[in-house]
Design a protein around this motif. Structure first.
Motif, PDB file in Angstrom:
ATOM      1  N   ILE A  20       0.796  -1.250  -0.034  1.00 21.84           N
ATOM      2  CA  ILE A  20       0.031   0.052  -0.052  1.00 21.84           C
ATOM      3  C   ILE A  20       0.766   1.136  -0.099  1.00 21.84           C
ATOM      4  CG2 ILE A  20      -1.599   1.254   1.423  1.00 21.84           C
ATOM      5  CD1 ILE A  20      -2.851  -1.364   2.194  1.00 21.84           C
ATOM      6  N   ILE A  23       2.353   1.688  -3.636  1.00 21.91           N
ATOM      7  CA  ILE A  23       1.450   2.436  -4.417  1.00 21.91           C
ATOM      8  C   ILE A  23       1.082   3.879  -4.216  1.00 21.91           C
ATOM      9  CG2 ILE A  23      -1.212   2.401  -4.918  1.00 21.91           C
ATOM     10  CD1 ILE A  23      -0.900  -0.822  -4.533  1.00 21.91           C
ATOM     11  N   LYS A  36      -7.162   7.430 -11.018  1.00 23.71           N
ATOM     12  CA  LYS A  36      -8.509   6.463 -10.535  1.00 23.71           C
ATOM     13  C   LYS A  36      -7.573   5.207 -10.164  1.00 23.71           C
ATOM     14  CE  LYS A  36     -11.807   7.659 -14.028  1.00 23.71           C
ATOM     15  NZ  LYS A  36     -12.649   7.151 -15.293  1.00 23.71           N
ATOM     16  N   CYS A  37      -7.890   4.767  -8.959  1.00 23.96           N
ATOM     17  CA  CYS A  37      -7.263   3.618  -8.337  1.00 23.96           C
ATOM     18  C   CYS A  37      -8.382   3.029  -7.308  1.00 23.96           C
ATOM     19  CB  CYS A  37      -6.045   3.946  -7.707  1.00 23.96           C
ATOM     20  SG  CYS A  37      -5.407   2.724  -6.763  1.00 23.96           S
ATOM     21  N   CYS A  38      -8.596   1.755  -7.351  1.00 25.97           N
ATOM     22  CA  CYS A  38      -9.435   1.092  -6.318  1.00 25.97           C
ATOM     23  C   CYS A  38     -10.969   1.641  -6.411  1.00 25.97           C
ATOM     24  CB  CYS A  38      -8.664   0.868  -5.042  1.00 25.97           C
ATOM     25  SG  CYS A  38      -7.200   0.229  -5.256  1.00 25.97           S
ATOM     26  N   GLY A  39     -11.453   2.210  -7.194  1.00 22.83           N
ATOM     27  CA  GLY A  39     -12.676   2.713  -7.298  1.00 22.83           C
ATOM     28  C   GLY A  39     -12.745   3.946  -7.021  1.00 22.83           C
ATOM     29  N   MET A  40     -11.482   4.688  -6.599  1.00 17.72           N
ATOM     30  CA  MET A  40     -11.402   6.090  -6.020  1.00 17.72           C
ATOM     31  C   MET A  40     -10.786   6.819  -7.348  1.00 17.72           C
ATOM     32  SD  MET A  40     -10.323   5.779  -2.093  1.00 17.72           S
ATOM     33  CE  MET A  40      -8.932   4.914  -2.757  1.00 17.72           C
ATOM     34  N   GLU A  41     -11.457   8.310  -7.362  1.00 16.99           N
ATOM     35  CA  GLU A  41     -10.804   9.004  -8.426  1.00 16.99           C
ATOM     36  C   GLU A  41     -10.426  10.433  -7.939  1.00 16.99           C
ATOM     37  OE1 GLU A  41     -12.804  11.476 -12.318  1.00 16.99           O
ATOM     38  OE2 GLU A  41     -13.441   9.583 -11.566  1.00 16.99           O
TER      39      GLU A  41
END
Length: 73
Positions: A20, A23, A36-41
């Motif tokens: 984590i 990333i 955009k990553c893991c459903g977040m923007e």
């Protein structure tokens, strides 16, 4: 089912934390405007982020200004 020790749990948590963290570091240093990553923007200005990132060879803390100022009334 296999029993796991507290040491195994510590290694697992450390590995997940390292992934984590990696990333997040890559996302912070990227120059993308939209992430955009893991459903977040996130939409951001990368020029503001780069101002606060230390350049290679730059000291970790700023050097103090040791010049003496004279009081002139």
């Amino acid at each position: 089912m296999r029993d796991y020790s507290i040491g195994d749990l510590g290694v697992f948590i450390g590995t997940i934390g390292g992934v984590i963290t990696s990333i997040l570091i890559v996302l912070q240093k990227s120059s993308c405007l939209k992430i955009k990553c893991c459903g977040m923007e996130c939409i951001r200005d990368p020029s503001l982020v780069k101002k606060h990132i230390k350049e290679k060879g730059e000291p970790d803390t700023p050097k103090p200004n040791l010049e003496l100022k004279e009081n002139n009334p």
